[in-house]
Scaffold this active site. Structure first.
Site, short mmCIF file in Angstrom:
data_model
loop_
_atom_site.label_atom_id
_atom_site.label_comp_id
_atom_site.label_asym_id
_atom_site.label_seq_id
_atom_site.Cartn_x
_atom_site.Cartn_y
_atom_site.Cartn_z
N VAL A 72 41.23 28.18 26.11
CA VAL A 72 41.48 27.09 27.06
C VAL A 72 40.20 26.51 27.67
CG1 VAL A 72 43.82 27.86 27.66
CG2 VAL A 72 41.88 28.61 29.06
N ASP B 224 47.34 32.21 23.23
CA ASP B 224 46.45 33.27 23.72
C ASP B 224 45.28 33.41 22.75
OD1 ASP B 224 47.14 35.85 25.88
OD2 ASP B 224 45.32 35.87 24.67
N SER C 63 46.16 32.13 43.21
CA SER C 63 46.16 33.52 43.66
C SER C 63 45.89 33.57 45.15
CB SER C 63 45.04 34.27 42.92
OG SER C 63 44.76 35.49 43.57
N LYS D 125 40.37 29.76 41.86
CA LYS D 125 41.79 29.67 42.23
C LYS D 125 42.01 28.68 43.37
CE LYS D 125 43.78 32.32 39.21
NZ LYS D 125 44.48 31.65 38.10
N TYR E 27 36.33 34.19 41.05
CA TYR E 27 37.77 34.00 40.83
C TYR E 27 38.41 33.26 42.01
CZ TYR E 27 42.59 35.67 39.87
OH TYR E 27 43.94 35.78 39.63
N ALA F 175 51.50 40.76 40.57
CA ALA F 175 52.29 41.53 39.62
C ALA F 175 51.40 42.55 38.93
CB ALA F 175 52.91 40.59 38.59
N ASN G 81 48.17 29.54 32.64
CA ASN G 81 48.20 30.93 33.12
C ASN G 81 47.04 31.77 32.60
OD1 ASN G 81 49.82 33.59 33.87
ND2 ASN G 81 49.28 33.74 31.70
#
Ligand code: ADP
Length: 255
Positions: free
Chosen positions: A74, A38, A152, A169, A165, A197, A100
């Site tokens: 990343v 991270d 997503s 995705k 986004y 989530a 992720n």
């Protein structure tokens, strides 16, 4: 048969919080050695420190597991390569990858800056590509790999305020479709998970009653299945409470 990851080395990106943290804890509890990646920045992708990853590593060690923290961004290929090299030097291989890491820069399309598009594409789509690329040759050589990419419902059906986004995705599903075919011969299996989530990404958007039903830990079993020896390939597994509208964007921007 119960799933175990003894002897396997995993990288989970964006594992300082939310879903990535839950996946890292789950993998370690089942025997994997885990690189907890991270870069620790703010949700919009600015700033950064490794504290979040280090905290998760401490949690894993306290529970008797094996983990190391990594602060690679990343969206920077050199840093991703260095992360994979570090894991390989320390533990011999990288067998499992969970891509992720993510950020949000939601805005209605009319208000979206080119930089909001570029940044989200860099972290989600290019970042996922870079992580796959950096582990690919090693997995091919060893004839084993399990890769789970995070997509997503926004990429399939679209959510208000997420042109950047959603495009990223959807692109990740495209990447999975190719890698799943190219990896098949050497037992590299590539799948995507489409989670809903309660994380920092969703907490501002949904009412508390909904969030209480949407713990990140509820997504982890789906990811662990996709990382197991018996994983399918080229699957998008929906996990969690389903799609939702971007209520906040609609309210604040009056779309
Ligand atoms: P979710 O769990 O829904 O993915 P979070 O915001 O809780 O949402 O977690 C995403 C994680 O990804 C954060 O901990 C964030 O610091 C991390 N992250 C974001 N951008 C990068 C990046 N470029 N490199 C590595 N980690 C990143």
């Amino acid at each position: 048969m119960a799933i175990r990851f003894d002897g396997r080395v995993a990288i989970v990106t964006g594992a300082g919080n939310g879903l990535g943290r839950a996946h890292a804890l789950g993998l370690a509890a089942l025997g994997a050695k885990v690189v907890v990646n991270d870069f620790g920045g703010a949700r919009d992708g600015t700033g950064g420190s490794m504290t979040a990853a280090e905290t998760v590593v401490e949690e894993i060690r306290k529970a008797g597991g094996t983990a190391m923290a990594d602060g690679a961004d990343v969206s920077n290929y050199e840093q991703v390569q260095a992360m994979v090299a570090k894991a390989t030097k320390e533990w011999g291989s990288v067998d499992l990858l969970v891509a992720n890491a993510g950020i949000l820069r939601d805005k209605s399309f009319g208000k979206m800056e080119l930089s909001d598009f570029q940044k989200v594409i860099d972290v989600h789509l290019a970042g996922t590509f870079y992580c796959c690329k950096a582990v690919w040759d090693g997995m091919k050589e060893r004839g084993y790999g399990r890769i789970v990419l995070t997509t997503s419902s926004s990429g399939m059906f679209g959510n208000f305020g997420q042109a950047n986004y959603g495009a990223a995705k959807a692109g990740i599903v495209g990447l999975m479709n190719v890698l799943a075919q190219e990896g098949r011969k050497t037992d590299i299996r590539v799948n995507t998970v489409s989670p809903t989530a309660a994380t920092r990404m969703t907490e501002e958007l949904l009412p508390p009653q909904a969030l209480a039903l949407m713990k990140p830990e509820a997504i982890t079993p789906a990811v662990l299945f996709l990382l197991s020896d018996n994983a399918p390939t080229r699957t998008t597994l929906g996990a969690g409470a389903g799609s939702f509208a971007q209520i906040k964007i609609i309210e604040t921007e009056g779309i």
